[in-house]
Design a protein around this motif. Structure first.
Motif, PDB file in Angstrom:
ATOM      1  N   ILE A  33     -35.920  54.608 -29.712  1.00 54.76           N
ATOM      2  CA  ILE A  33     -36.281  53.240 -30.097  1.00 54.76           C
ATOM      3  C   ILE A  33     -36.424  52.370 -28.844  1.00 54.76           C
ATOM      4  O   ILE A  33     -37.367  51.583 -28.721  1.00 54.76           O
ATOM      5  CB  ILE A  33     -35.242  52.651 -31.075  1.00 54.76           C
ATOM      6  CG1 ILE A  33     -35.296  53.405 -32.404  1.00 54.76           C
ATOM      7  CG2 ILE A  33     -35.478  51.154 -31.291  1.00 54.76           C
ATOM      8  CD1 ILE A  33     -34.153  53.087 -33.351  1.00 54.76           C
ATOM      9  N   THR A  34     -35.507  52.537 -27.897  1.00 54.18           N
ATOM     10  CA  THR A  34     -35.554  51.761 -26.651  1.00 54.18           C
ATOM     11  C   THR A  34     -36.814  52.087 -25.861  1.00 54.18           C
ATOM     12  O   THR A  34     -37.479  51.186 -25.340  1.00 54.18           O
ATOM     13  CB  THR A  34     -34.294  52.037 -25.801  1.00 54.18           C
ATOM     14  OG1 THR A  34     -33.145  51.675 -26.558  1.00 54.18           O
ATOM     15  CG2 THR A  34     -34.318  51.244 -24.504  1.00 54.18           C
TER      16      THR A  34
ATOM     17  N   ASP B 212     -31.429  49.577 -32.276  1.00 54.37           N
ATOM     18  CA  ASP B 212     -30.912  50.623 -31.386  1.00 54.37           C
ATOM     19  C   ASP B 212     -29.460  50.366 -31.015  1.00 54.37           C
ATOM     20  O   ASP B 212     -28.650  51.287 -30.934  1.00 54.37           O
ATOM     21  CB  ASP B 212     -31.807  50.876 -30.175  1.00 54.37           C
ATOM     22  CG  ASP B 212     -31.824  49.763 -29.144  1.00 54.37           C
ATOM     23  OD1 ASP B 212     -30.878  48.978 -29.052  1.00 54.37           O
ATOM     24  OD2 ASP B 212     -32.821  49.693 -28.395  1.00 54.37           O
TER      25      ASP B 212
ATOM     26  N   ARG C  98     -39.626  50.337 -27.316  1.00 55.37           N
ATOM     27  CA  ARG C  98     -39.643  48.930 -26.916  1.00 55.37           C
ATOM     28  C   ARG C  98     -40.292  48.763 -25.553  1.00 55.37           C
ATOM     29  O   ARG C  98     -41.051  47.817 -25.328  1.00 55.37           O
ATOM     30  CB  ARG C  98     -38.212  48.357 -26.931  1.00 55.37           C
ATOM     31  CG  ARG C  98     -38.179  46.871 -26.699  1.00 55.37           C
ATOM     32  CD  ARG C  98     -36.867  46.204 -27.076  1.00 55.37           C
ATOM     33  NE  ARG C  98     -35.741  46.603 -26.262  1.00 55.37           N
ATOM     34  CZ  ARG C  98     -34.783  47.435 -26.645  1.00 55.37           C
ATOM     35  NH1 ARG C  98     -34.813  47.977 -27.844  1.00 55.37           N
ATOM     36  NH2 ARG C  98     -33.788  47.735 -25.841  1.00 55.37           N
TER      37      ARG C  98
ATOM     38  N   SER D  46     -36.101  45.882 -32.803  1.00 54.70           N
ATOM     39  CA  SER D  46     -35.786  47.234 -32.314  1.00 54.70           C
ATOM     40  C   SER D  46     -34.558  47.213 -31.411  1.00 54.70           C
ATOM     41  O   SER D  46     -33.765  48.159 -31.417  1.00 54.70           O
ATOM     42  CB  SER D  46     -36.980  47.849 -31.582  1.00 54.70           C
ATOM     43  OG  SER D  46     -37.112  47.336 -30.269  1.00 54.70           O
TER      44      SER D  46
END
Length: 176
Positions: free
Chosen positions: A7-8, A44, A11, A40
């Motif tokens: 997820i990071t 996360d 981003r 996000s």
């Protein structure tokens, strides 16, 4: 590679897309992508902490993604004349000071682990909220007037307070 780390990384990929949308005055898309990036970040963090998916890689990636997003968005918004340059200089200077302090402490064989202070979490929230406000006002054609000035003041005050807290912490660490 954990789910929060993926997820990071996602981003991080949103950052250049938001910048392109701002530069092309696609305020609606820029606003949506920025909000997705912000959500996000919350997701996360929640997964990492509450679901036992925290990792050393994530501990490094998450603040990098946060800084990449905030610094890039602020610089781009200043470039297109949406936020004042002085505020961007303050936001960027704080992050550069923190990075320089960490690097200097490593070079002097006195590594420092920088963890976020409450004022820094408030600062990050204010910076994100102000960027969302700036993007949203453009996306929906809303004139902010004195609300924008008040929000700028809050971001500046919290950025200075966070800068001072980190500097004091670093100086105590280096002197100790």
């Amino acid at each position: 590679m954990t789910i929060p780390n993926l997820i990071t990384v996602g981003r991080l990929f949103l950052v250049p897309l938001v910048i392109v949308m701002i530069v092309n005055a696609r305020w609606d898309v820029a606003f949506i992508l920025f909000v997705v990036a912000g959500i996000s970040d919350a997701i996360d963090g929640f997964l990492a902490k509450r679901c036992g998916m925290a990792s050393e890689l994530g501990a490094w990636l998450d603040p990098i993604a946060d800084k990449a997003l905030i610094v890039s968005i602020y610089i781009t918004l200043a470039t297109v004349g949406v936020v004042p340059t002085w505020l961007v200089i303050l936001v960027v200077a704080r992050d550069l000071m923190i990075v320089a302090a960490v690097i200097l402490s490593w070079l002097m064989d006195r590594p420092v682990a920088i963890a976020p202070f409450v004022v820094s979490k408030l600062n990050t929230a204010a910076q994100i909220a102000f960027a969302a406000l700036a993007l949203g006002s453009r996306a929906f054609g809303i004139e902010l007037g004195s609300v924008a000035v008040a929000a700028e003041f809050v971001v500046a005050l919290l950025t200075l307070a966070s800068m001072a807290a980190y500097l004091a912490f670093w100086l105590r660490h280096m002197a100790g």
